[in-house]
Scaffold this active site. Structure first.
Site: not given
Length: 288
Positions: A207, A231, A281
């Site tokens: 991430d 996110s 993502q």
């Protein structure tokens, strides 16, 4: 082992407060919200502690629902969705202030033989030993008078070394913009031979840089551009055993952005070129 990595491993050692209920905390630092990779990693630890030891996680699908509050603990409720002969499924809900901030479904699989192929090819890049650490490059990019220098200088558990330009570098030089990011990373300490730990730490590291691949395309950078982001969802597939205390190449690209969202995909390769992890993502990105 540096102090940042020691603290991360401590954060991942969740407290079990009831059957299938765990509690985690956040680092004691001044941040506005909990880092998404931390929540995903802790949720995966919680799920893994309810699964038989002969099953390894092979995928996770997660949604970031609300910003996490770093000042209070996070409670992780694990639901035992299914225990089959070969596959085990778990659903985890992370809760703060009585509300869900994160949900994740994770699937675990016994080791068994099957047909094999790998179409993905690891990019040909320079070795990590010839690249400066991420912090050194970013400190030069932000400048001596930047208020971000204190944040940039903080010790980090992951040693990341960019092959491609940083977002700050592309923000200042349009010639450096692009939709691909290649980053070598590893945890600079010998870690235990625990497959779940290496998967969890890969989820944590995944991430850090993925959303930046979207920003790089447009010459945007956190702290340099008037933008906000978060996110939205995160999916990972774990293809084979790997070790995050050895160098891995995180090859990332952004195929699309629009409607205040951006999509990024990543592939983690072992140094020998084996595809170990696939990541996708989507993030909210708003430019004011």
């Amino acid at each position: 082992m540096n102090e940042a990595l020691k603290e991360l491993l401590d954060l991942l050692d969740l407290e079990q407060i009831e059957l299938d209920i765990f509690r985690g905390r956040s680092p004691e630092e001044r941040i506005q919200r909990v880092f998404g990779g931390q929540v995903a990693a802790q949720a995966l630890v919680a799920a893994g502690r309810t699964v038989p030891g002969d099953r390894n996680v092979h995928s996770l699908h997660a949604y970031f629902i609300r910003p996490g509050d770093p000042a209070i603990p996070i409670v992780y409720n694990v639901e035992r969705v299914r225990d089959g002969r070969s596959f085990t499924t778990r659903r985890v809900v992370a809760i703060q202030h009585g509300k869900a901030i994160f949900t994740m479904s994770a699937s675990f699989h016994v080791t068994e033989p099957g047909v094999e192929h790998q179409a993905a090819t690891m990019p040909q890049v320079v070795d990590p030993e010839g690249l400066p650490p991420f912090q050194d490059r970013l400190l030069r990019a932000v400048g001596a008078d930047s208020p971000l220098r204190e944040w940039v200088s903080r010790p980090r558990p992951v040693d990341a070394r960019y092959v491609t330009p940083l977002t700050w570098e592309a923000h200042r030089d349009p010639e450096l913009r692009g939709s691909n990011t290649n980053v070598w990373f590893r945890y600079d300490a010998e870690l235990p031979d625990d497959p779940l730990l290496h998967v969890v730490l890969a989820a944590y590291a995944s991430d850090f840089t993925l959303v930046d691949t979207v920003l790089l395309t447009h010459g945007l950078a956190w702290g340099a551009s008037n933008l906000s982001g978060a996110s939205l969802d995160h999916a990972m597939w774990f293809h084979r055993p790997f070790r995050v205390d050895e160098w891995m190449l995180y090859a990332q690209e952004s195929p699309w952005s629009g409607a205040a969202r951006g999509l990024a995909k990543g592939e983690m390769f072992t140094r020998s070129g084996e595809l170990a992890v696939s990541v996708v993502q989507e993030a909210m990105i708003r430019v004011r």
